[in-house]
Design a protein around this motif. Structure first.
Motif, PDB file in Angstrom:
ATOM      1  N   LYS A 142      16.954 -39.727  -2.579  1.00  0.00           N
ATOM      2  CA  LYS A 142      18.386 -40.004  -2.673  1.00  0.00           C
ATOM      3  C   LYS A 142      19.005 -39.312  -3.899  1.00  0.00           C
ATOM      4  O   LYS A 142      20.107 -38.759  -3.846  1.00  0.00           O
ATOM      5  CB  LYS A 142      18.605 -41.526  -2.740  1.00  0.00           C
ATOM      6  CG  LYS A 142      20.055 -41.865  -2.584  1.00  0.00           C
ATOM      7  CD  LYS A 142      20.349 -43.308  -2.333  1.00  0.00           C
ATOM      8  CE  LYS A 142      21.889 -43.361  -2.361  1.00  0.00           C
ATOM      9  NZ  LYS A 142      22.516 -44.390  -1.738  1.00  0.00           N
ATOM     10  N   ILE A 143      18.248 -39.336  -5.001  1.00  0.00           N
ATOM     11  CA  ILE A 143      18.762 -38.723  -6.231  1.00  0.00           C
ATOM     12  C   ILE A 143      18.710 -37.201  -6.117  1.00  0.00           C
ATOM     13  O   ILE A 143      19.627 -36.505  -6.561  1.00  0.00           O
ATOM     14  CB  ILE A 143      17.948 -39.211  -7.461  1.00  0.00           C
ATOM     15  CG1 ILE A 143      17.930 -40.754  -7.528  1.00  0.00           C
ATOM     16  CG2 ILE A 143      18.502 -38.641  -8.768  1.00  0.00           C
ATOM     17  CD1 ILE A 143      19.288 -41.412  -7.621  1.00  0.00           C
TER      18      ILE A 143
ATOM     19  N   PHE B 282      21.778 -34.591  -6.547  1.00  0.00           N
ATOM     20  CA  PHE B 282      21.811 -33.377  -7.385  1.00  0.00           C
ATOM     21  C   PHE B 282      22.210 -32.150  -6.543  1.00  0.00           C
ATOM     22  O   PHE B 282      22.931 -31.284  -7.019  1.00  0.00           O
ATOM     23  CB  PHE B 282      20.462 -33.153  -8.079  1.00  0.00           C
ATOM     24  CG  PHE B 282      20.213 -34.106  -9.225  1.00  0.00           C
ATOM     25  CD1 PHE B 282      21.214 -34.364 -10.158  1.00  0.00           C
ATOM     26  CD2 PHE B 282      18.985 -34.748  -9.383  1.00  0.00           C
ATOM     27  CE1 PHE B 282      20.994 -35.244 -11.226  1.00  0.00           C
ATOM     28  CE2 PHE B 282      18.756 -35.631 -10.446  1.00  0.00           C
ATOM     29  CZ  PHE B 282      19.770 -35.869 -11.358  1.00  0.00           C
ATOM     30  N   THR B 283      21.721 -32.091  -5.304  1.00  0.00           N
ATOM     31  CA  THR B 283      22.102 -30.961  -4.439  1.00  0.00           C
ATOM     32  C   THR B 283      23.615 -30.968  -4.210  1.00  0.00           C
ATOM     33  O   THR B 283      24.273 -29.935  -4.264  1.00  0.00           O
ATOM     34  CB  THR B 283      21.367 -31.065  -3.080  1.00  0.00           C
ATOM     35  OG1 THR B 283      19.978 -31.169  -3.350  1.00  0.00           O
ATOM     36  CG2 THR B 283      21.639 -29.874  -2.192  1.00  0.00           C
TER      37      THR B 283
ATOM     38  N   GLY C  20      27.824 -38.771  -4.569  1.00  0.00           N
ATOM     39  CA  GLY C  20      26.582 -39.510  -4.329  1.00  0.00           C
ATOM     40  C   GLY C  20      26.818 -40.696  -3.414  1.00  0.00           C
ATOM     41  O   GLY C  20      26.085 -40.928  -2.457  1.00  0.00           O
ATOM     42  N   SER C  21      27.852 -41.460  -3.709  1.00  0.00           N
ATOM     43  CA  SER C  21      28.196 -42.635  -2.899  1.00  0.00           C
ATOM     44  C   SER C  21      29.680 -42.904  -3.113  1.00  0.00           C
ATOM     45  O   SER C  21      30.135 -43.011  -4.263  1.00  0.00           O
ATOM     46  CB  SER C  21      27.360 -43.831  -3.372  1.00  0.00           C
ATOM     47  OG  SER C  21      27.750 -44.988  -2.678  1.00  0.00           O
ATOM     48  N   GLY C  22      30.414 -43.022  -2.009  1.00  0.00           N
ATOM     49  CA  GLY C  22      31.871 -43.142  -2.119  1.00  0.00           C
ATOM     50  C   GLY C  22      32.308 -44.244  -3.075  1.00  0.00           C
ATOM     51  O   GLY C  22      33.119 -44.020  -3.990  1.00  0.00           O
ATOM     52  N   SER C  23      31.741 -45.437  -2.909  1.00  0.00           N
ATOM     53  CA  SER C  23      32.198 -46.563  -3.728  1.00  0.00           C
ATOM     54  C   SER C  23      31.827 -46.367  -5.208  1.00  0.00           C
ATOM     55  O   SER C  23      32.418 -46.999  -6.083  1.00  0.00           O
ATOM     56  CB  SER C  23      31.624 -47.880  -3.206  1.00  0.00           C
ATOM     57  OG  SER C  23      30.227 -47.804  -3.143  1.00  0.00           O
TER      58      SER C  23
ATOM     59  N   ASP D 179      26.937 -27.394  -7.575  1.00  0.00           N
ATOM     60  CA  ASP D 179      27.975 -26.375  -7.776  1.00  0.00           C
ATOM     61  C   ASP D 179      28.902 -26.740  -8.931  1.00  0.00           C
ATOM     62  O   ASP D 179      29.596 -25.884  -9.469  1.00  0.00           O
ATOM     63  CB  ASP D 179      28.831 -26.221  -6.510  1.00  0.00           C
ATOM     64  CG  ASP D 179      28.047 -25.552  -5.402  1.00  0.00           C
ATOM     65  OD1 ASP D 179      26.966 -25.011  -5.698  1.00  0.00           O
ATOM     66  OD2 ASP D 179      28.512 -25.602  -4.248  1.00  0.00           O
ATOM     67  N   TYR D 180      28.950 -28.021  -9.249  1.00  0.00           N
ATOM     68  CA  TYR D 180      29.872 -28.488 -10.298  1.00  0.00           C
ATOM     69  C   TYR D 180      29.179 -28.671 -11.641  1.00  0.00           C
ATOM     70  O   TYR D 180      29.835 -28.861 -12.651  1.00  0.00           O
ATOM     71  CB  TYR D 180      30.534 -29.805  -9.859  1.00  0.00           C
ATOM     72  CG  TYR D 180      31.220 -29.650  -8.522  1.00  0.00           C
ATOM     73  CD1 TYR D 180      32.430 -28.977  -8.439  1.00  0.00           C
ATOM     74  CD2 TYR D 180      30.633 -30.123  -7.350  1.00  0.00           C
ATOM     75  CE1 TYR D 180      33.057 -28.789  -7.213  1.00  0.00           C
ATOM     76  CE2 TYR D 180      31.249 -29.937  -6.125  1.00  0.00           C
ATOM     77  CZ  TYR D 180      32.461 -29.268  -6.064  1.00  0.00           C
ATOM     78  OH  TYR D 180      33.073 -29.066  -4.859  1.00  0.00           O
ATOM     79  N   CYS D 181      27.849 -28.688 -11.622  1.00  0.00           N
ATOM     80  CA  CYS D 181      27.083 -28.944 -12.853  1.00  0.00           C
ATOM     81  C   CYS D 181      25.902 -27.985 -12.877  1.00  0.00           C
ATOM     82  O   CYS D 181      24.739 -28.421 -12.846  1.00  0.00           O
ATOM     83  CB  CYS D 181      26.538 -30.375 -12.873  1.00  0.00           C
ATOM     84  SG  CYS D 181      27.770 -31.643 -12.669  1.00  0.00           S
ATOM     85  N   SER D 182      26.156 -26.699 -12.971  1.00  0.00           N
ATOM     86  CA  SER D 182      25.071 -25.721 -12.844  1.00  0.00           C
ATOM     87  C   SER D 182      24.016 -25.897 -13.940  1.00  0.00           C
ATOM     88  O   SER D 182      22.870 -25.490 -13.783  1.00  0.00           O
ATOM     89  CB  SER D 182      25.641 -24.303 -12.884  1.00  0.00           C
ATOM     90  OG  SER D 182      26.490 -24.195 -13.999  1.00  0.00           O
TER      91      SER D 182
END
Ligand code: DP6
Length: 359
Positions: A88-89, A93-94, A163-166, A98-101
């Protein structure tokens, strides 16, 4: 949509080694998020109370290494290595790479623990992923000290959402809106924002007792649940209703109409369950004790002219919400009359909180 603002450029500063620890909260939705499109875009706006006692504490140790094409991390939960939580983690990360190279340039050792028991049926993805997002943003801040607190929170919510909407609603508090809504200035599908208007005093320090009716694994994972909305015959009406309920909630939170609050919150919870009762395949996520508790709450409210109400997530546990003014009497009612419907009489007293805190 303006996602480019969240893509990191190259950094001037370099960090060899760093440790960051964050405590981030769970949250409970008043108007529910149920239904999404790719990538994690909600079908309707939602709003939640941030909680205070139910939280995750996460420390990430970052150690600089040769840049590689895969993310290198170890994961410990309550002191023990947890291989089963890793996919899940890794998936998270995948989604954020693109936002945290910079995550490709560090070995990360993640240590995490929850304030609530893991098998309590309380979803830990919101607090868990928001905690990782805050640790990443601390590293990003160290690499680029010009970042403002406002941007850090916004991007942390943006990352957590992937990762999770909420989880996008688990960075700030006490009330967070996620999802673009015409009546809420600054609202966005990309990240949560603090409710931008003055909240009536009756909602200050609101209480939430979480009655643990079923501590088992979730019967329907949120991924499966949200997917059920795709070909659901009532989906479009539901999304429209949720957005209308958001408009009503915006008014209620400002004018303090607590009777209207009670009606709206309970209706939202029951509608969420109605969606699952009428989907293909269908699910009954309440247990007999969930209904017992709901009936006791209604009786108590009538007899005592009380303003307590309930809400539910996608499971059997019941969140009992009540104003601080009623804390003593409702806590007694829960202990004397509701705890017997909980597994091993277990419930957790919580109240509204103010969001993530660095440790
Ligand atoms: C019923 O945030 O768990 O709690 O985005 O797939 O991770 P994913 O779903 P998740 O869904 C939560 C749904 C809910 C209602 C709510 O919190 O708004």
């Amino acid at each position: 949509m303006d996602t480019a603002q969240f893509i990191t450029k190259s950094f001037k500063d370099s960090i060899e080694k760093a440790n960051f620890s964050w405590q981030t909260p769970s949250n409970i939705a008043l108007v529910k998020y149920w239904g999404k499109s790719n990538p994690q875009i909600p079908k309707n706006a939602s709003i939640s109370f941030t909680l205070n006692n139910c939280h995750t504490i996460t420390t990430i140790k970052f150690e600089k290494k040769e840049k590689t094409s895969s993310v290198d991390f170890e994961l410990f939960f309550e002191g023990k290595e947890k291989e089963e939580f890793k996919p899940k983690i890794a998936d998270f990360f995948t989604r954020i790479q693109d936002y945290c190279s910079y995550i490709f340039e560090y070995k990360m050792t993640i240590n995490s623990e929850n304030s609530f028991p893991h098998s309590s049926g309380i979803a830990s993805s919101a607090s868990g992923l928001s905690a990782i997002a805050m640790c990443l943003m601390s590293l990003e801040h160290a690499l680029n000290p010009t970042l403002t607190k406002e941007f850090i929170n916004k991007k942390a919510s943006f990352l957590a959402r992937l990762g999770s909407g909420s989880a996008s609603r688990s960075i700030e508090g006490p009330l967070v809106v996620w999802g673009t809504h015409p009546n809420i200035e600054g609202s966005s599908d990309l990240f949560g924002i603090q409710f931008p208007y003055k909240v009536h005093s009756v909602f200050e320090n609101y209480q939430d007792a979480i009655l643990l009716v079923d501590k088992g694994e979730k019967q329907v994972s949120s991924t499966v649940g949200h997917n059920l909305m795709h070909d659901h015959p009532y989906a479009e009406n539901r999304f429209q209703q949720a957005n209308e309920n958001m408009s009503k909630m915006v008014e209620i939170l400002q004018n303090g109409d607590i009777k209207a609050f009670v009606n709206l919150v309970e209706s939202e919870a029951l509608t969420l369950h109605a969606m699952m009762l009428t989907s293909t395949p269908y699910f009954v996520l309440m247990k007999p004790n969930t209904l017992e508790i709901i009936n006791r709450i209604w009786e108590y409210r009538k007899e005592h002219d009380s303003n307590l109400c309930f809400t539910l997530d996608a499971g059997a546990n019941v969140h009992v919400l009540y104003p601080e003014l009623e804390k003593e009497s409702v806590n007694q009612f829960i202990e004397n009359q509701l705890s017997k419907y909980c597994q091993k009489n277990h419930y957790i007293c919580d109240s509204v909180g103010y969001g993530a805190a660095q440790l």
